[in-house]
Design an enzyme around this catalytic site. Structure first.
Site, PDB file in Angstrom:
ATOM      1  N   ILE A   1       0.845  -1.192   0.000  1.00  0.00           N
ATOM      2  CA  ILE A   1       0.000   0.000   0.000  1.00  0.00           C
ATOM      3  C   ILE A   1       0.879   1.239   0.000  1.00  0.00           C
ATOM      4  CG2 ILE A   1      -1.756   1.312   1.251  1.00  0.00           C
ATOM      5  CD1 ILE A   1      -2.826  -1.247   0.105  1.00  0.00           C
ATOM      6  N   GLU A   2       0.605   2.164  -0.884  1.00  0.00           N
ATOM      7  CA  GLU A   2       1.318   3.433  -0.873  1.00  0.00           C
ATOM      8  C   GLU A   2       0.953   4.148   0.422  1.00  0.00           C
ATOM      9  OE1 GLU A   2       2.496   7.072  -0.782  1.00  0.00           O
ATOM     10  OE2 GLU A   2       0.340   6.956  -1.262  1.00  0.00           O
ATOM     11  N   SER A   3       1.950   4.623   1.175  1.00  0.00           N
ATOM     12  CA  SER A   3       1.720   5.056   2.554  1.00  0.00           C
ATOM     13  C   SER A   3       0.854   6.313   2.664  1.00  0.00           C
ATOM     14  CB  SER A   3       3.058   5.271   3.277  1.00  0.00           C
ATOM     15  OG  SER A   3       3.823   6.262   2.617  1.00  0.00           O
ATOM     16  N   LYS A   4       0.979   7.253   1.728  1.00  0.00           N
ATOM     17  CA  LYS A   4       0.122   8.444   1.802  1.00  0.00           C
ATOM     18  C   LYS A   4      -1.340   8.063   1.594  1.00  0.00           C
ATOM     19  CE  LYS A   4      -0.602  13.121   0.052  1.00  0.00           C
ATOM     20  NZ  LYS A   4      -0.148  14.173  -0.909  1.00  0.00           N
TER      21      LYS A   4
ATOM     22  N   CYS B   1      12.336   8.569  -1.071  1.00  0.00           N
ATOM     23  CA  CYS B   1      11.062   8.274  -1.708  1.00  0.00           C
ATOM     24  C   CYS B   1      11.233   8.373  -3.226  1.00  0.00           C
ATOM     25  CB  CYS B   1       9.991   9.255  -1.231  1.00  0.00           C
ATOM     26  SG  CYS B   1       8.451   9.158  -2.160  1.00  0.00           S
TER      27      CYS B   1
ATOM     28  N   ASP C   1      14.214   8.914   3.634  1.00  0.00           N
ATOM     29  CA  ASP C   1      13.669   7.880   4.521  1.00  0.00           C
ATOM     30  C   ASP C   1      14.821   7.355   5.372  1.00  0.00           C
ATOM     31  OD1 ASP C   1      11.007   7.917   3.486  1.00  0.00           O
ATOM     32  OD2 ASP C   1      11.671   6.724   1.771  1.00  0.00           O
TER      33      ASP C   1
ATOM     34  N   HIS D   1      10.374   1.560   0.931  1.00  0.00           N
ATOM     35  CA  HIS D   1      11.001   0.859   2.060  1.00  0.00           C
ATOM     36  C   HIS D   1      11.112  -0.646   1.812  1.00  0.00           C
ATOM     37  CE1 HIS D   1       9.699   4.648   3.579  1.00  0.00           C
ATOM     38  NE2 HIS D   1       9.639   4.353   4.859  1.00  0.00           N
ATOM     39  N   GLU D   2       9.986  -1.239   1.434  1.00  0.00           N
ATOM     40  CA  GLU D   2       9.934  -2.693   1.270  1.00  0.00           C
ATOM     41  C   GLU D   2      10.933  -3.163   0.216  1.00  0.00           C
ATOM     42  OE1 GLU D   2       5.647  -1.248   2.115  1.00  0.00           O
ATOM     43  OE2 GLU D   2       7.423  -0.549   1.025  1.00  0.00           O
TER      44      GLU D   2
ATOM     45  N   ARG E   1       6.919   8.820   9.390  1.00  0.00           N
ATOM     46  CA  ARG E   1       6.657   9.995   8.553  1.00  0.00           C
ATOM     47  C   ARG E   1       5.172  10.047   8.245  1.00  0.00           C
ATOM     48  NH1 ARG E   1       7.940  11.016   2.996  1.00  0.00           N
ATOM     49  NH2 ARG E   1       9.567   9.455   2.863  1.00  0.00           N
TER      50      ARG E   1
END
Length: 272
Positions: free
Chosen positions: A74-77, A176, A183, A215-216, A244
């Protein structure tokens, strides 16, 4: 409801109504390699709120475990925006909230996601835990390589005895891929096999400094490069990224989930 585009790097209007279609899935980059590693992504979401049945706001912290073999991340935003869509939704109790988020994340990632909702009375049980292992950050090295180079990795040439060792560093930085925001992370590497040269692995970690990837993907690439270059009998790589936007992401990859588990006991049953 129509799925949104990737919101990262764009101006966003935050929703007033609950909408699970706000979640934006991204296909895993190294999914083809999931026969080599296993593991999870542990997400901590610190900004969750909803309305109880009388209309009074409730707050909680959410912890989500997404399996490494899920088709999507999942895209974090988009997760932040989705969680904010719960702000005005009436939900009877935190168990119903748990089930709702579990169903939405599982559907979006095409996997079985575990969800743990931590209520305020349990906030005191949450604390920053230092990673186990020998910290290699004080090694005196010289480097000018700031993009990943697996050729930096090497085993000790004189030590041919197999060992079990846990190393950690707080110097992992990547960026990012959309906004290029930094990050920051601590990383733990545990392995069994021929001794890996500590200076080489520190240089390799530092080489991510200009690298732009989620990140992943960073943790999976680190895992795969160590696995290919150093050929350990067993390998575990765990990244703890700095929060973040009210969310932190902590990927863990391992050849054997039972030999060593840095995230054990973080979750109880989703239905509890």
């Amino acid at each position: 409801m129509k799925k949104i585009e990737n919101p990262l790097g764009k101006q966003t209007n935050y929703p007033l109504e609950y909408n699970p279609n706000l979640l934006f899935p991204l296909e895993r980059k190294y999914l083809k390699n999931n026969k080599i590693f296993k593991g999870f992504d542990i997400w901590n979401a610190y900004e969750i709120s909803w309305l109880n049945k009388t209309g009074k706001p409730e707050i909680a912290i959410g912890r989500f475990q997404i399996p490494a073999n899920s088709k999507y991340i999942i895209e974090s935003k988009s997760l932040k925006i989705y969680l904010n869509s719960l702000n005005q939704k009436k939900i009877d109790n935190h168990s119903d909230l748990t089930n709702l988020i579990c169903n939405d994340l599982s559907s979006s990632t095409n996997s079985d996601v575990l969800v743990n909702i931590i209520m305020p009375q349990d906030f005191k049980k949450i604390y920053i835990q230092e990673l186990d292992g020998l910290c290699i950050d004080n090694l005196q090295i010289k480097t000018d390589i700031y993009n990943p180079d697996p050729n930096l990795l090497e085993n000790e040439k004189t030590n041919k005895t197999k060992i079990t060792e846990t190393l950690m560093s707080r110097l992992l930085k990547s960026n990012c891929p959309i906004t290029m925001q930094p990050d920051w992370a601590s990383i733990q590497i545990r392995y069994r096999g021929f001794k890996i040269n500590h200076e080489s692995i520190l240089k390799y970690i530092i080489s991510y400094r200009n690298h732009a990837e989620y990140h992943e993907n960073c943790i999976e690439k680190i895992f795969l490069d160590i696995y290919e270059q150093c050929k350990p009998d067993y390998l575990s790589v765990y990244g703890k990224y700095t929060r973040r936007g009210g969310i932190d992401i902590n990927p863990w990859r391992s050849t054997d989930l039972e030999e060593y588990n840095p995230v054990r006991n973080l979750f109880r049953s989703t239905r509890q």
